[in-house]
Design a protein around this motif. Structure first.
Motif, PDB file in Angstrom:
ATOM      1  N   GLN A  48      11.004   2.160  -7.123  1.00 24.27           N
ATOM      2  CA  GLN A  48      10.187   1.105  -6.510  1.00 24.27           C
ATOM      3  C   GLN A  48      11.036  -0.126  -6.130  1.00 24.27           C
ATOM      4  O   GLN A  48      10.830  -0.731  -5.080  1.00 24.27           O
ATOM      5  CB  GLN A  48       9.076   0.695  -7.487  1.00 24.27           C
ATOM      6  CG  GLN A  48       8.009  -0.151  -6.808  1.00 24.27           C
ATOM      7  CD  GLN A  48       6.846  -0.441  -7.733  1.00 24.27           C
ATOM      8  OE1 GLN A  48       6.587   0.293  -8.675  1.00 24.27           O
ATOM      9  NE2 GLN A  48       6.130  -1.519  -7.455  1.00 24.27           N
TER      10      GLN A  48
ATOM     11  N   ASP B  10       2.733   1.735  -3.352  1.00 25.39           N
ATOM     12  CA  ASP B  10       1.755   2.222  -4.350  1.00 25.39           C
ATOM     13  C   ASP B  10       1.519   3.716  -4.172  1.00 25.39           C
ATOM     14  O   ASP B  10       1.507   4.496  -5.127  1.00 25.39           O
ATOM     15  CB  ASP B  10       0.414   1.471  -4.204  1.00 25.39           C
ATOM     16  CG  ASP B  10       0.476   0.090  -4.835  1.00 25.39           C
ATOM     17  OD1 ASP B  10       1.494  -0.191  -5.488  1.00 25.39           O
ATOM     18  OD2 ASP B  10      -0.476  -0.696  -4.650  1.00 25.39           O
ATOM     19  N   PHE B  11       1.324   4.112  -2.904  1.00 19.15           N
ATOM     20  CA  PHE B  11       1.049   5.521  -2.581  1.00 19.15           C
ATOM     21  C   PHE B  11       2.227   6.411  -2.987  1.00 19.15           C
ATOM     22  O   PHE B  11       2.065   7.443  -3.633  1.00 19.15           O
ATOM     23  CB  PHE B  11       0.767   5.633  -1.072  1.00 19.15           C
ATOM     24  CG  PHE B  11       0.582   7.043  -0.596  1.00 19.15           C
ATOM     25  CD1 PHE B  11      -0.582   7.754  -0.874  1.00 19.15           C
ATOM     26  CD2 PHE B  11       1.596   7.685   0.132  1.00 19.15           C
ATOM     27  CE1 PHE B  11      -0.737   9.062  -0.437  1.00 19.15           C
ATOM     28  CE2 PHE B  11       1.447   9.000   0.566  1.00 19.15           C
ATOM     29  CZ  PHE B  11       0.270   9.691   0.285  1.00 19.15           C
ATOM     30  N   GLN B  12       3.456   5.968  -2.618  1.00 20.63           N
ATOM     31  CA  GLN B  12       4.653   6.767  -2.909  1.00 20.63           C
ATOM     32  C   GLN B  12       4.947   6.823  -4.421  1.00 20.63           C
ATOM     33  O   GLN B  12       5.442   7.831  -4.927  1.00 20.63           O
ATOM     34  CB  GLN B  12       5.874   6.198  -2.165  1.00 20.63           C
ATOM     35  CG  GLN B  12       5.777   6.245  -0.643  1.00 20.63           C
ATOM     36  CD  GLN B  12       5.653   7.656  -0.082  1.00 20.63           C
ATOM     37  OE1 GLN B  12       5.921   8.659  -0.760  1.00 20.63           O
ATOM     38  NE2 GLN B  12       5.198   7.753   1.167  1.00 20.63           N
ATOM     39  N   THR B  13       4.645   5.746  -5.126  1.00 19.63           N
ATOM     40  CA  THR B  13       4.870   5.703  -6.588  1.00 19.63           C
ATOM     41  C   THR B  13       4.027   6.771  -7.279  1.00 19.63           C
ATOM     42  O   THR B  13       4.487   7.455  -8.208  1.00 19.63           O
ATOM     43  CB  THR B  13       4.504   4.296  -7.136  1.00 19.63           C
ATOM     44  OG1 THR B  13       5.228   3.323  -6.385  1.00 19.63           O
ATOM     45  CG2 THR B  13       4.898   4.148  -8.602  1.00 19.63           C
ATOM     46  N   LYS B  14       2.778   6.910  -6.806  1.00 18.74           N
ATOM     47  CA  LYS B  14       1.881   7.912  -7.406  1.00 18.74           C
ATOM     48  C   LYS B  14       2.282   9.325  -6.989  1.00 18.74           C
ATOM     49  O   LYS B  14       2.131  10.286  -7.735  1.00 18.74           O
ATOM     50  CB  LYS B  14       0.426   7.643  -6.973  1.00 18.74           C
ATOM     51  CG  LYS B  14      -0.179   6.398  -7.655  1.00 18.74           C
ATOM     52  CD  LYS B  14      -1.478   5.997  -6.982  1.00 18.74           C
ATOM     53  CE  LYS B  14      -1.944   4.623  -7.477  1.00 18.74           C
ATOM     54  NZ  LYS B  14      -2.950   4.050  -6.599  1.00 18.74           N
ATOM     55  N   LYS B  15       2.782   9.456  -5.777  1.00 15.33           N
ATOM     56  CA  LYS B  15       3.050  10.774  -5.195  1.00 15.33           C
ATOM     57  C   LYS B  15       4.397  11.349  -5.651  1.00 15.33           C
ATOM     58  O   LYS B  15       4.525  12.535  -5.919  1.00 15.33           O
ATOM     59  CB  LYS B  15       3.036  10.643  -3.663  1.00 15.33           C
ATOM     60  CG  LYS B  15       3.000  11.965  -2.931  1.00 15.33           C
ATOM     61  CD  LYS B  15       2.957  11.741  -1.438  1.00 15.33           C
ATOM     62  CE  LYS B  15       3.058  13.078  -0.718  1.00 15.33           C
ATOM     63  NZ  LYS B  15       3.167  12.906   0.726  1.00 15.33           N
TER      64      LYS B  15
ATOM     65  N   GLU C 275       0.843  -1.221   0.000  1.00 20.60           N
ATOM     66  CA  GLU C 275       0.000   0.000   0.000  1.00 20.60           C
ATOM     67  C   GLU C 275       0.865   1.254   0.000  1.00 20.60           C
ATOM     68  O   GLU C 275       0.622   2.205  -0.734  1.00 20.60           O
ATOM     69  CB  GLU C 275      -0.925  -0.010   1.226  1.00 20.60           C
ATOM     70  CG  GLU C 275      -2.078  -1.001   1.110  1.00 20.60           C
ATOM     71  CD  GLU C 275      -2.827  -1.184   2.423  1.00 20.60           C
ATOM     72  OE1 GLU C 275      -2.415  -0.559   3.444  1.00 20.60           O
ATOM     73  OE2 GLU C 275      -3.808  -1.955   2.450  1.00 20.60           O
TER      74      GLU C 275
ATOM     75  N   GLU D 171       7.579  11.605  -8.187  1.00 24.90           N
ATOM     76  CA  GLU D 171       8.026  11.349  -9.560  1.00 24.90           C
ATOM     77  C   GLU D 171       9.409  10.681  -9.525  1.00 24.90           C
ATOM     78  O   GLU D 171      10.281  11.073  -8.743  1.00 24.90           O
ATOM     79  CB  GLU D 171       8.118  12.681 -10.325  1.00 24.90           C
ATOM     80  CG  GLU D 171       7.962  12.480 -11.834  1.00 24.90           C
ATOM     81  CD  GLU D 171       7.964  13.814 -12.563  1.00 24.90           C
ATOM     82  OE1 GLU D 171       8.628  13.868 -13.606  1.00 24.90           O
ATOM     83  OE2 GLU D 171       7.336  14.773 -12.069  1.00 24.90           O
TER      84      GLU D 171
END
Length: 418
Positions: A371, A360-365, A357, A367
């Motif tokens: 990962q 996923d959150f950090q990947t979207k937040k 979770e 740039e």
């Protein structure tokens, strides 16, 4: 994974009786043949008992299994035998959890045998486990425990001289014959029954008596022929029993029958006849003692006969006990790990869910968020956290049950049965 540990709700018990407090007559009432053992296992399965092993030898009858109360196992045994609960309680023993584990080690390694170092019991444990497995009443706990006891037994056999000399009832019976019968090589010996004790007695007789006048009779003739073939002995039909007894100087009875098969009515002999009854329940009726020229000796009397090597064997008991402690320690270590493995696995799953979770959150937040590096670092942290918890649970100073409960509460873990 279903959890087979010793817990607050379900305890591991050993219930049974042995030669120590129960004579042959009482042991006979509680003895189990293979169909009876299978019936007990089937009934246990019906009432939801999880894991059960039954052993029945001439010296003991025991059940090892999981139950909320030992009475569940006692009732299973008494319902399937001729003995009552009251009779059982007079001579019985009940061991729980670690004491039950220790008892199985002692029994399986010959330290609790009527003749110290008698290793025949280990094959009974193997046979008992095989029956449990066949009827789906063997769980991983019982499998691991039986394997540990077998391992301890092998090591004691190889590393000590606990089993040197006469270790079995079969040998004790032959020793009795050799000590009490003159001119043994010219006597007619009749062996009735070819179970394990019968086979071993036969082998010992051939080896030590230098006698070729040995006749075998068994209800199933083929079994007698199998053994006779090895030693060039005579086989007679079950119907010839009375005639053969008349010719015999020594009669060895080792059948697995539940009722006496040899009685006064069968015996018409003009010469002295020595009868050895190696069966439990007794297979020779006490009324044969009324005959003037017949002497009857039962297995329990034979077991009190010790040869000179017995004293020597006692010296190896401490070494045998040390081997048991080592193997038992490894088993208990496995048991402790198994106890908390489901919680540690559930904790790992929970932390992995948090990791997924968060990544996923950090990947979207962020740039260009790396990962792969984040996965490597997170996995290492999860590994360290779970190891820390596992070490805590292994510690002797910790109440494992309370700690497991707390970990489940704090992380809101759900333990899944697979």
């Amino acid at each position: 994974m279903r959890n087979y540990h010793i817990s607050k709700h379900n305890s591991f018990y050993a219930i049974g009786l042995s030669y120590k407090k129960a004579d042959a007559e009482v042991r006979g009432k509680f003895s189990l043949d293979v169909p009876a053992i299978d019936h007990i296992l089937g009934k246990a399965k019906e009432i939801g008992i999880d894991g059960l092993l039954a052993i029945s030898t001439c010296n003991r009858t025991e059940l090892y299994g999981f139950a909320q109360h030992p009475y569940q196992l006692i009732k299973l045994l008494c319902d399937q035998t001729n003995g009552t609960v009251e009779e059982f309680q007079e001579v019985a023993y009940v061991y729980k959890n670690h004491d039950a584990i220790s008892h199985m080690f002692k029994v399986g390694t010959g330290l609790d045998s009527q003749i110290l170092g008698d290793f025949e019991i280990i094959s009974q444990i193997k046979q008992g486990f095989y029956r449990s497995k066949k009827l789906e009443m063997a769980n991983p706990f019982l499998e691991r425990l039986c394997n540990a006891v077998i391992q301890a037994s092998k090591r004691i056999k190889n590393e000590t001289e606990l089993s040197s000399g006469a270790t079995s009832v079969a040998f004790a019976s032959v020793k009795y014959i050799l000590d009490n019968v003159d001119d043994i090589s010219n006597k007619n010996i009749l062996l009735f029954g070819t179970g394990k004790i019968g086979r071993n007695t036969c082998e010992n007789l051939v080896k030590h008596s230098n006698n070729s006048h040995i006749t075998l009779i068994n209800r199933t003739r083929e079994k007698a022929e199998d053994i006779a073939g090895k030693f060039q002995l005579t086989v007679r039909d079950y119907g010839d029993l009375q005639t053969e007894i008349r010719k015999a100087d020594i009669l060895v009875v080792a059948t697995g029958a539940q009722l006496p098969t040899v009685s006064k009515a069968l015996i018409y002999t003009k010469k002295p006849l020595l009868i050895l009854d190696l069966s439990v329940p007794k297979n020779v009726s006490d009324d044969v003692k009324e005959l003037d020229n017949v002497s009857l000796v039962h297995l329990d009397q034979l077991s009190q006969i010790t040869d000179e090597t017995l004293t020597k064997r006692k010296e190896y008991v401490p070494k045998a006990e040390a081997i048991i402690e080592k193997v038992k320690k490894d088993f208990l270590k496995w048991l402790e790990t198994r106890k908390f493995a489901p919680v540690i696995n559930a904790l790992k799953d929970k932390l992995n869910t948090m990791k997924t979770e968060e990544i996923d959150f950090q990947t979207k937040k962020i740039e260009g968020f790396d990962q792969i590096q984040a996965e490597i670092i997170s996995d290492r942290i999860i590994q360290k956290i779970t190891k820390q918890f596992a070490n805590h649970l292994k510690s002797n100073e910790v109440d494992t049950e309370d700690s497991l409960e707390l970990i489940q509460k704090v992380f809101q873990l759900e333990l899944h049965s697979k």
